[in-house]
Design a protein around this motif. Structure first.
Motif, PDB file in Angstrom:
ATOM      1  N   VAL A  68     -17.455  -8.888  -0.436  1.00  0.00           N
ATOM      2  CA  VAL A  68     -16.062  -8.610  -0.763  1.00  0.00           C
ATOM      3  C   VAL A  68     -15.749  -7.181  -0.354  1.00  0.00           C
ATOM      4  O   VAL A  68     -16.639  -6.345  -0.237  1.00  0.00           O
ATOM      5  CB  VAL A  68     -15.761  -8.801  -2.277  1.00  0.00           C
ATOM      6  CG1 VAL A  68     -15.984 -10.251  -2.672  1.00  0.00           C
ATOM      7  CG2 VAL A  68     -16.586  -7.879  -3.129  1.00  0.00           C
ATOM      8  N   GLN A  69     -14.490  -6.903  -0.149  1.00  0.00           N
ATOM      9  CA  GLN A  69     -14.069  -5.564   0.232  1.00  0.00           C
ATOM     10  C   GLN A  69     -13.768  -4.747  -1.011  1.00  0.00           C
ATOM     11  O   GLN A  69     -13.133  -5.219  -1.941  1.00  0.00           O
ATOM     12  CB  GLN A  69     -12.827  -5.638   1.109  1.00  0.00           C
ATOM     13  CG  GLN A  69     -12.384  -4.297   1.625  1.00  0.00           C
ATOM     14  CD  GLN A  69     -11.247  -4.423   2.627  1.00  0.00           C
ATOM     15  OE1 GLN A  69     -10.964  -5.500   3.124  1.00  0.00           O
ATOM     16  NE2 GLN A  69     -10.611  -3.317   2.910  1.00  0.00           N
ATOM     17  N   VAL A  70     -14.248  -3.503  -1.015  1.00  0.00           N
ATOM     18  CA  VAL A  70     -13.963  -2.536  -2.075  1.00  0.00           C
ATOM     19  C   VAL A  70     -13.198  -1.402  -1.420  1.00  0.00           C
ATOM     20  O   VAL A  70     -13.581  -0.928  -0.355  1.00  0.00           O
ATOM     21  CB  VAL A  70     -15.272  -2.006  -2.710  1.00  0.00           C
ATOM     22  CG1 VAL A  70     -14.984  -0.933  -3.737  1.00  0.00           C
ATOM     23  CG2 VAL A  70     -16.080  -3.145  -3.304  1.00  0.00           C
ATOM     24  N   SER A  71     -12.115  -0.962  -2.054  1.00  0.00           N
ATOM     25  CA  SER A  71     -11.355   0.130  -1.444  1.00  0.00           C
ATOM     26  C   SER A  71     -11.020   1.191  -2.481  1.00  0.00           C
ATOM     27  O   SER A  71     -11.002   0.933  -3.681  1.00  0.00           O
ATOM     28  CB  SER A  71     -10.064  -0.393  -0.803  1.00  0.00           C
ATOM     29  OG  SER A  71      -9.212  -0.942  -1.785  1.00  0.00           O
ATOM     30  N   THR A  72     -10.792   2.393  -1.976  1.00  0.00           N
ATOM     31  CA  THR A  72     -10.394   3.516  -2.815  1.00  0.00           C
ATOM     32  C   THR A  72      -9.536   4.437  -1.962  1.00  0.00           C
ATOM     33  O   THR A  72      -9.514   4.321  -0.737  1.00  0.00           O
ATOM     34  CB  THR A  72     -11.623   4.260  -3.380  1.00  0.00           C
ATOM     35  OG1 THR A  72     -11.183   5.228  -4.322  1.00  0.00           O
ATOM     36  CG2 THR A  72     -12.447   4.906  -2.295  1.00  0.00           C
ATOM     37  N   ARG A  73      -8.855   5.357  -2.599  1.00  0.00           N
ATOM     38  CA  ARG A  73      -8.029   6.325  -1.863  1.00  0.00           C
ATOM     39  C   ARG A  73      -8.581   7.734  -2.091  1.00  0.00           C
ATOM     40  O   ARG A  73      -8.917   8.096  -3.209  1.00  0.00           O
ATOM     41  CB  ARG A  73      -6.590   6.270  -2.339  1.00  0.00           C
ATOM     42  CG  ARG A  73      -5.903   4.988  -1.962  1.00  0.00           C
ATOM     43  CD  ARG A  73      -4.396   5.120  -2.176  1.00  0.00           C
ATOM     44  NE  ARG A  73      -3.721   3.933  -1.737  1.00  0.00           N
ATOM     45  CZ  ARG A  73      -3.354   3.673  -0.482  1.00  0.00           C
ATOM     46  NH1 ARG A  73      -3.602   4.543   0.462  1.00  0.00           N
ATOM     47  NH2 ARG A  73      -2.745   2.559  -0.175  1.00  0.00           N
ATOM     48  N   VAL A  74      -8.692   8.476  -1.003  1.00  0.00           N
ATOM     49  CA  VAL A  74      -9.081   9.881  -1.051  1.00  0.00           C
ATOM     50  C   VAL A  74      -8.179  10.624  -0.075  1.00  0.00           C
ATOM     51  O   VAL A  74      -7.576  10.014   0.814  1.00  0.00           O
ATOM     52  CB  VAL A  74     -10.569  10.100  -0.688  1.00  0.00           C
ATOM     53  CG1 VAL A  74     -11.496   9.454  -1.697  1.00  0.00           C
ATOM     54  CG2 VAL A  74     -10.872   9.601   0.711  1.00  0.00           C
ATOM     55  N   ASP A  75      -8.113  11.933  -0.221  1.00  0.00           N
ATOM     56  CA  ASP A  75      -7.289  12.703   0.711  1.00  0.00           C
ATOM     57  C   ASP A  75      -7.966  12.758   2.078  1.00  0.00           C
ATOM     58  O   ASP A  75      -9.160  12.497   2.226  1.00  0.00           O
ATOM     59  CB  ASP A  75      -7.022  14.115   0.159  1.00  0.00           C
ATOM     60  CG  ASP A  75      -8.302  14.909  -0.003  1.00  0.00           C
ATOM     61  OD1 ASP A  75      -8.729  15.527   0.992  1.00  0.00           O
ATOM     62  OD2 ASP A  75      -8.864  14.904  -1.112  1.00  0.00           O
ATOM     63  N   THR A  76      -7.177  13.072   3.086  1.00  0.00           N
ATOM     64  CA  THR A  76      -7.642  13.056   4.473  1.00  0.00           C
ATOM     65  C   THR A  76      -8.833  13.971   4.702  1.00  0.00           C
ATOM     66  O   THR A  76      -9.803  13.584   5.360  1.00  0.00           O
ATOM     67  CB  THR A  76      -6.490  13.454   5.420  1.00  0.00           C
ATOM     68  OG1 THR A  76      -5.402  12.544   5.217  1.00  0.00           O
ATOM     69  CG2 THR A  76      -6.908  13.402   6.874  1.00  0.00           C
TER      70      THR A  76
END
Length: 90
Positions: free
Chosen positions: A3-11
């Motif tokens: 399964v795909q796991v995603s998160t957000r971080v700054d560039t």
């Protein structure tokens, strides 16, 4: 099945993460998979997480790699989960 796991971080964080992963010869995806397996095997975060005394606002490229030095301690058994990922690292 995966399964795909995603998160957000700054560039900047993503760029630094990609660079470190490249320097040690693994993909960012494999690095996150290793971390996730380490959390499972350790039954928690595989290093001590502490609140920093100050937050760096901007680091030079030379300082970026060592920016967390002294702020966490790796668990003694952290590398044990790597055996589960040998097929991905070759």
């Amino acid at each position: 099945m995966s399964v795909q796991v995603s998160t957000r971080v700054d560039t900047l964080t993503k760029e630094r993460f990609d660079e470190v992963c490249g320097n040690i010869g693994i993909s960012p995806s494999n690095a996150l998979s290793i971390f996730i397996k380490g959390v499972i095997n350790h039954n928690g975060i595989p290093f001590n997480v502490i609140m920093p005394t100050e937050t760096p606002t901007k680091l030079s490229r030379e300082d970026a790699f060592g920016c967390m030095r002294g702020r966490f301690v790796m668990a003694e058994d952290f590398n044990l989960p790597l055996d589960d990922f040998k097929e991905y690292m070759e």
